[in-house]
Design a protein around this motif. Structure first.
Motif, PDB file in Angstrom:
ATOM      1  N   SER A  44       0.840  -1.193   0.000  1.00  0.00           N
ATOM      2  CA  SER A  44       0.000   0.000   0.000  1.00  0.00           C
ATOM      3  C   SER A  44       0.878   1.247   0.000  1.00  0.00           C
ATOM      4  O   SER A  44       2.081   1.196   0.289  1.00  0.00           O
ATOM      5  CB  SER A  44      -0.900   0.020   1.236  1.00  0.00           C
ATOM      6  N   HIS A  45       0.263   2.369  -0.294  1.00  0.00           N
ATOM      7  CA  HIS A  45       0.992   3.633  -0.284  1.00  0.00           C
ATOM      8  C   HIS A  45       1.555   3.913   1.103  1.00  0.00           C
ATOM      9  O   HIS A  45       2.716   4.343   1.249  1.00  0.00           O
ATOM     10  CB  HIS A  45       0.069   4.766  -0.721  1.00  0.00           C
TER      11      HIS A  45
ATOM     12  N   ASP B  13      -4.903   9.685   5.467  1.00  0.00           N
ATOM     13  CA  ASP B  13      -4.762   9.978   4.049  1.00  0.00           C
ATOM     14  C   ASP B  13      -5.259  11.391   3.773  1.00  0.00           C
ATOM     15  O   ASP B  13      -6.373  11.758   4.172  1.00  0.00           O
ATOM     16  CB  ASP B  13      -5.578   8.954   3.250  1.00  0.00           C
TER      17      ASP B  13
END
Length: 244
Positions: free
Chosen positions: A22-23, A119
């Motif tokens: 994942s980021h 995020d």
């Protein structure tokens, strides 16, 4: 000791593998091993931050959202103005960088600064709209940078201000007053930074100027540590969300 720390940082910038599905995992893989030396090295690489934060207009009791704020070092550029703010939210996905930010907050005794691990495209600061959103060399680290700009727009009150400083390259045919970069600049720097999942975009400024009223814009070049004569392009943008 400083040279040894720089060599370690340069290793992670250029050679160390970046892992993660994942980021958020990739960010932690990249920043975790270099978090302790992050600020000292970036001070010589990430230019224009102090000028940006000092130029953003802010009123007493304002609420500030710093997207991709990392170690919270950017808040030091606010000086005495920081104490006048009601609340500052520092948002980042890297746990290691936020750990450094937590230490900095304790050392300064900032009681109006709150850390948010999240995020930038989906952040929801408590208390409603904010007066200022800032992004310091963070948009180029966000896969959905356009969604982050849109989220900032949603979170800003009408008349609120956004400030962004970051690396960039121009479009092939840039419209004035945006600068026109040559072929080498437009191709070399995106390839150079992509290794670290930093994606220079020719579309940052056009999109920011489409969404926000431009208050100020500077397009400059900064030196790169240990690369004499080499200068990378960056911009500083301050814009205002329309009142209606």
């Amino acid at each position: 000791m400083s040279i040894a720390a720089d060599l370690k940082t340069l290793y992670h910038l250029t050679l160390a593998p970046i892992r993660g599905g994942s980021h958020a995992e990739r960010l932690e893989s990249f920043y975790g091993p270099q978090a302790a030396a992050y600020d000292r090295f970036r001070r010589r690489l990430l230019h224009g931050r102090e000028e940006l934060y000092r130029s953003i207009p802010v009123s007493h009791g304002a609420r500030w959202l710093d997207l991709g704020g990392g170690t919270a070092a950017n808040l030091e550029f606010l000086g005495d103005r920081l104490a006048e703010l009601e609340r500052v939210f520092v948002v980042d996905l890297s746990t290691s960088l936020l750990d450094v930010a937590r230490q900095r907050i304790a050392e300064h005794g900032w009681n109006n600064v709150e850390l948010v691990r999240g995020d930038a495209t989906a952040v929801e600061p408590p208390g409603g709209p904010v007066d200022v959103v800032s992004c310091s060399y963070s948009l180029t680290m966000m896969p959905d940078w356009f969604a982050a700009i849109d989220r900032a727009y949603e979170l800003l009150r009408p008349g609120g201000v956004i400030g962004v400083v970051d690396f960039f390259v121009s479009r092939r045919h840039a419209e004035p007053p945006r600068v026109q970069h040559g072929w080498w600049t437009r191709h070399f720097w995106p390839a150079w930074f992509a290794r670290d999942n930093v994606h220079l975009s020719p579309d940052h400024l056009p999109y920011l100027q489409r969404r926000y009223e431009t208050l100020s814009l500077a397009q400059e070049r900064s030196p790169v540590p240990y690369l004499p004569g080499v200068r990378v392009p960056y911009y500083r943008f301050v814009g205002r969300k329309p009142l209606a």
